[in-house]
Design a protein around this motif. Structure first.
Motif, PDB file in Angstrom:
ATOM      1  N   LEU A 342       0.861  -1.188   0.000  1.00 55.76           N
ATOM      2  CA  LEU A 342       0.000   0.000   0.000  1.00 55.76           C
ATOM      3  C   LEU A 342       0.891   1.230   0.000  1.00 55.76           C
ATOM      4  N   CYS A 343       0.312   2.369  -0.375  1.00 58.02           N
ATOM      5  CA  CYS A 343       1.057   3.625  -0.373  1.00 58.02           C
ATOM      6  C   CYS A 343       0.273   4.656   0.412  1.00 58.02           C
ATOM      7  N   PHE A 344       0.993   5.569   1.039  1.00 62.04           N
ATOM      8  CA  PHE A 344       0.301   6.659   1.733  1.00 62.04           C
ATOM      9  C   PHE A 344       1.191   7.890   1.792  1.00 62.04           C
ATOM     10  N   GLY A 345       0.546   9.030   2.122  1.00 58.95           N
ATOM     11  CA  GLY A 345       1.281  10.272   2.300  1.00 58.95           C
ATOM     12  C   GLY A 345       0.998  10.819   3.696  1.00 58.95           C
ATOM     13  N   VAL A 346       1.998  11.486   4.263  1.00 59.92           N
ATOM     14  CA  VAL A 346       1.865  12.050   5.603  1.00 59.92           C
ATOM     15  C   VAL A 346       1.567  13.541   5.469  1.00 59.92           C
ATOM     16  N   LYS A 347       0.692  14.053   6.354  1.00 53.62           N
ATOM     17  CA  LYS A 347       0.444  15.504   6.363  1.00 53.62           C
ATOM     18  C   LYS A 347       1.762  16.203   6.651  1.00 53.62           C
ATOM     19  N   GLY A 348       2.104  17.210   5.842  1.00 56.14           N
ATOM     20  CA  GLY A 348       3.427  17.821   5.979  1.00 56.14           C
ATOM     21  C   GLY A 348       4.365  17.356   4.879  1.00 56.14           C
ATOM     22  N   GLY A 349       3.886  16.459   4.021  1.00 50.47           N
ATOM     23  CA  GLY A 349       4.623  16.100   2.815  1.00 50.47           C
ATOM     24  C   GLY A 349       5.875  15.275   3.052  1.00 50.47           C
ATOM     25  N   LYS A 350       6.839  15.470   2.142  1.00 49.66           N
ATOM     26  CA  LYS A 350       8.024  14.626   2.100  1.00 49.66           C
ATOM     27  C   LYS A 350       8.828  14.678   3.404  1.00 49.66           C
ATOM     28  N   ALA A 351       8.972  15.899   3.988  1.00 48.43           N
ATOM     29  CA  ALA A 351       9.795  16.034   5.202  1.00 48.43           C
ATOM     30  C   ALA A 351       9.166  15.282   6.374  1.00 48.43           C
ATOM     31  N   ALA A 352       7.838  15.430   6.538  1.00 49.85           N
ATOM     32  CA  ALA A 352       7.157  14.726   7.627  1.00 49.85           C
ATOM     33  C   ALA A 352       7.221  13.215   7.395  1.00 49.85           C
TER      34      ALA A 352
END
Ligand SMILES: *Cc1c(COP(=O)(O)O)cnc(C)c1O
Length: 425
Positions: A342-352
């Motif tokens: 699975l894939c996901f993104g964290v609030k705050g983008g790449k740095a977070a």
């Protein structure tokens, strides 16, 4: 082997059939060489007049048993195991196309395959053009040229997790007289068998779920059988091969001409076959494939649902989620589960996202997917690093994407690990 066996039974029982008093378990034949009593036997082998082994670069009993098992699992007539998934992708095409020919591929492919197709195949004189995995029948047909020799796609794209509408692509390929090659690495035959929907060839990086324990790099190409080679596009299959005293593959080997040609020309000439020890390990892995795919799928769905409800997570992509744009296709092609990635993104983008990745304890940062242990990876800076921004977008890779390969550990431990890491972001 009983053709009516279910996949769980085939995974355990197929490939190796011991005779009276033989070892119960597939032995590792760590031998390059085979002994014969007379010269004629060997001459017949060289002329492809009898089956057998004479040199491990071409064939080996341990590799042969693994190939038979994989062919049985996919429902094909024959298989050729090779040194890596990359070799499987390359040779699946090179066995059909020569310099001056053309191939159509979907753009949402594994990064290594994109590089292979755009750079290395170009040096071999083969041009690959890319179309969207969402292309309709007319768009697929429009991409096919008189010199096109194959249509190539992934069942479940790594890492975009787009589910291929296999039937639509197979119909468009067949209408033009070309075969559909499907990289079935992520679903494995336990979750989807592309031949049942019209694909003609299936490839795998057996490095992934097939081996399943992150121990052996390998690949395989499996032939469904029954493709009509006599349509003017494939002279190499229906005309005499000067390298084999004028043998015609479709006449001498009507059941599996593609696999025989692949072995006789490519495996013989470039030595890309799978090593016996890797076949031995991969075969051992496959015995538990059906069990593992069940657990990988149920764990991945549970983690996807957990992440979707987590306040620190901005998006989740998993075809098993009801919110997924791929859910309807997944119900058709992956009814038993959507595999373990699975894939996901964290609030705050790449740095977070980087903080989360660095804070995980159970899940390790690994450049790998599809083994028993949970692992994470950042495609844009790792596997897909060589791709341009436009290629990244076409492959479905956003800058903040974290790819998770969900293992078979206890789901509560996996969720707790992601929860503590997310809470640090
Ligand atoms: C990993 C992978 C490959 C390449 O396989 P290797 O065994 O690493 O050479 C090809 N296709 C897919 C979908 C993959 O995940």
């Amino acid at each position: 082997m009983d053709k009516n066996w279910q996949i769980e039974t085939k995974a355990v029982q197929c490939g190796y059939e011991p005779g009276n008093g033989d070892p119960r378990v597939l032995p590792l034949y760590q031998s390059t060489t085979y002994k014969y009593d007379d010269a004629q036997s060997v001459a017949d082998l060289f002329d492809l007049k009898r089956e057998g082994f004479f040199y491990t670069r071409l064939a080996n009993p341990t590799v042969d048993a693994f190939e038979r098992k994989m062919a049985a699992l996919e429902g094909g007539v024959a298989a050729v195991a090779v040194g890596a998934g990359q070799a499987a992708s390359m040779l699946s095409v090179m066995n059909l196309a020569v310099s001056g020919d053309h191939v159509v591929a979907v753009s949402s492919l594994y990064g290594g395959t994109v590089s292979l197709f755009t750079n290395t195949l170009k040096k071999c004189g083969i041009e690959v053009s890319f179309i969207s995995p969402e292309a309709d029948s007319a768009a697929i047909a429009a991409a096919i040229r008189p010199n096109t020799k194959a249509l190539f796609a992934e069942t479940l794209a790594n890492p975009a997790l787009i589910v291929l509408d296999i039937e639509r692509f197979a119909e468009a390929a067949h209408a033009a007289g070309i075969p559909l090659i499907v990289d079935n690495t992520f679903p494995t035959p336990c979750l989807c068998r592309p031949f049942e929907f019209g694909a003609d060839f299936v490839t795998h990086s057996t490095t992934k779920y097939t081996d399943g324990h992150a121990q052996a790099v390998g690949g395989i190409i499996i032939e469904k059988g029954g493709f009509d080679w006599n349509n003017g596009r494939f002279p190499e299959f229906v005309n005499p091969d000067p390298a084999y005293h004028g043998l015609v593959y479709t006449e001498a080997f009507p059941a599996a001409p593609y696999s025989v040609k692949l072995r006789a020309q490519w495996i013989r000439d470039i030595g890309a076959g799978m090593a016996p020890f890797n076949a031995y390990l991969s075969n051992l892995g496959v015995e538990t494939l059906a069990l593992r795919m069940e657990r990988h799928s149920s764990n991945a769905l549970a983690l996807a649902e957990f992440l979707e409800n987590h306040p620190k997570v901005s998006w989740v992509n998993y075809p098993g989620l009801k919110s997924s744009s791929q859910h309807e296709l997944a119900k058709k092609y992956l009814p038993r589960g959507c595999s373990g990635v699975l894939c996901f993104g964290v609030k705050g983008g790449k740095a977070a996202g980087e903080i989360v990745m660095n804070s995980l304890k159970l899940a390790a940062i690994v450049v790998h997917v599809a083994d028993t242990r949970t692992g994470v990876l950042h495609p844009a800076s790792m596997t897909h690093r060589q791709l341009t921004d436009a290629e990244l977008e076409a492959a479905g890779v956003s800058p903040d994407m974290i790819r998770v390969s969900v293992g078979i550990e206890n789901i509560d431990d996996i969720k707790a690990d992601f929860d503590q890491a997310l809470n640090r972001a």
